[in-house]
Write an enzyme that holds these catalytic residues in place. Sequence first.
Site, PDB file in Angstrom:
ATOM      1  N   ARG C  34     -46.175 -76.149 -29.401  1.00 58.07           N
ATOM      2  CA  ARG C  34     -45.224 -76.011 -30.509  1.00 58.07           C
ATOM      3  C   ARG C  34     -45.823 -75.204 -31.662  1.00 58.07           C
ATOM      4  O   ARG C  34     -45.095 -74.618 -32.453  1.00 58.07           O
ATOM      5  CB  ARG C  34     -44.807 -77.390 -31.036  1.00 58.07           C
ATOM      6  CG  ARG C  34     -44.055 -78.254 -30.045  1.00 58.07           C
ATOM      7  CD  ARG C  34     -42.593 -77.846 -29.964  1.00 58.07           C
ATOM      8  NE  ARG C  34     -41.918 -78.558 -28.901  1.00 58.07           N
ATOM      9  CZ  ARG C  34     -41.317 -79.736 -29.053  1.00 58.07           C
ATOM     10  NH1 ARG C  34     -41.312 -80.318 -30.227  1.00 58.07           N
ATOM     11  NH2 ARG C  34     -40.715 -80.314 -28.040  1.00 58.07           N
ATOM     12  N   ASP C 141     -28.198 -87.317 -35.582  1.00 60.53           N
ATOM     13  CA  ASP C 141     -29.579 -86.871 -35.724  1.00 60.53           C
ATOM     14  C   ASP C 141     -30.117 -87.444 -37.031  1.00 60.53           C
ATOM     15  O   ASP C 141     -29.351 -87.815 -37.924  1.00 60.53           O
ATOM     16  CB  ASP C 141     -29.670 -85.341 -35.728  1.00 60.53           C
ATOM     17  CG  ASP C 141     -31.068 -84.849 -35.367  1.00 60.53           C
ATOM     18  OD1 ASP C 141     -31.325 -84.630 -34.175  1.00 60.53           O
ATOM     19  OD2 ASP C 141     -31.908 -84.712 -36.283  1.00 60.53           O
TER      20      ASP C 141
END
Lengths: 150, 131, 278
Positions: C34, C141
């Site tokens: 990442r 979320d």
Amino acid sequence: MTLYSAPDQALLHAAVEQVWGSMLFEAADPWPADVPADFETGLQAHIEIRGGWNGRLLLTCNSDVAAQIAAALLGMGPDETVDELDVHDAVGEVLNVVGGSVKGAIDGAMTLGLPGVRASASPPSSEESLVVSWRGSPVHVQIVPDAEGL
Amino acid sequence: MRALIVDDSRAMRRIVGRILVDAGFEILEAGDGQEALDVLAAQGGDLPVLACVDWNMPVMDGLTFITQVRKQVEWRSITLMMVTTESEQDRIVRALAAGAHEYLIKPFTGDALVEKLDLLGLLPTTVGDHS
Amino acid sequence: MTIGHEAFTFVRELVRAESAIVLEPGKEYLVESRLVPLARQGGHKDVDAFVAELSTRRNPAAMRLVVEALTTNETSWFRDTDPFTALRQTVFPALAKTRSKREIRVWAAACSSGQEPYSILMTAQDTPELSGWKVDMLATDLSLEMLERARKGEYSQLEVNRGLPATTLVRHFERLGLGWRISPALAAQVQFRQLNLMRPFPAMGKFDVIFLRNVLIYFDLATKRDILRRVRQVLAPDGHLFLGAAEMTMGVDDAWERVPAGRSSVYRIREEQRTCVP
């Protein structure tokens, strides 16, 4: 607004940022206004857009910047050299992808020409240029509409 | 497996080629649609499974190339993917109608090309191994 | 090469402080993969060099980028492919036989920038058994910023290149400037809401399908167990739970059983546990 009727600098910058970020792995930050964007001699790539809007996009940069852009596009290391033919081809392809993105954002049936690249020693007119920074050097990208009545 | 890359940019052929080699392909190249047709004709029965095709090229463009390939019954097995900066909805629809199986828009990342290969069932391993 | 111990520790502590998400040892590869794009953008030779500079200079903007890179989901369409094939071929047809009201409720519990709920809806439209059915989609979320992005449904050229078949692109999207926008008809089917999985869920009824993929990996065992227990309470007794490929309920909450579905697998509440659900 879903689509543009003519390209503007914001659209062009967004297209350049997208190409820089995904294909060259570099940011395309705007050139600082208080620093002269010097150009001596190098390359100019051009590509035509035809349709509801008619004109050209130009990308002008110094030779060493062009070589770096080519090396970045090809994923080559800093000590590998790219021959001149490949530099021309790579810079042309970068403008081709920018041009395609810009063209796709303009409303109506549009066509994109093939990119061309030539050596250039004349600096682009700075007031019409979008100037972005490539590792501390300027890259000029311009929208040049066809002259009225042509 | 072999793949044919049709693009007038040498740089782009190298970029696409490198990703395909990593995915296990051997590469054939052509700089325009006509050259690509010639390359295919020269292969006889040993055809590439995939062709990645640019749209705007000199001599013969990618859409014409795809149309020509689809006319040849013996080339039916070739999977055709447009890889082009042409990005309008109607362009994509036209290419799919002409016989393209997938469409990848430039600019793209290596992952995106690999994911397209996965969609086409042309990846020997799973996408997860490449990410 | 993999990230060094020192760099991993710094990143783990930073992420834990900012998000309560724990990157256990063994997550080095995740951190490395990442952060490579950030390291590269910053001109660093590798992730270790990038993190070393971050840990000395503590640039807040760069730190925020690191936290975001490690806490937001990957954003491919039809991510991992197999779960969506399982939806179309197994899960949706099974539900179509048992839901007399011709209505299915789905919850995407970590919807990130929206690719997952929209992919589920596109899959429902491609399922012949659900033709004419109503699919009620809740997408939640933790991040308000992500919810806003998901609600807008605007995606860059790069994002629509990721895992989205070209036929699906032209069917469900329209051009918007340099990028694309999800069709209004599809966007109108989704209700977006902020939700923190670590807190008690609000009243939201029961769902037939829940997507909770690649979220549990970030939590410690006790939190995982608690989340899975509460998910049982909002899943229909014969409903289906999708987890990420690397996640499982075994040893965490054994009220679940893993059931093969095509090349993928789904989790269902064990028969004997279904009556016990309050």
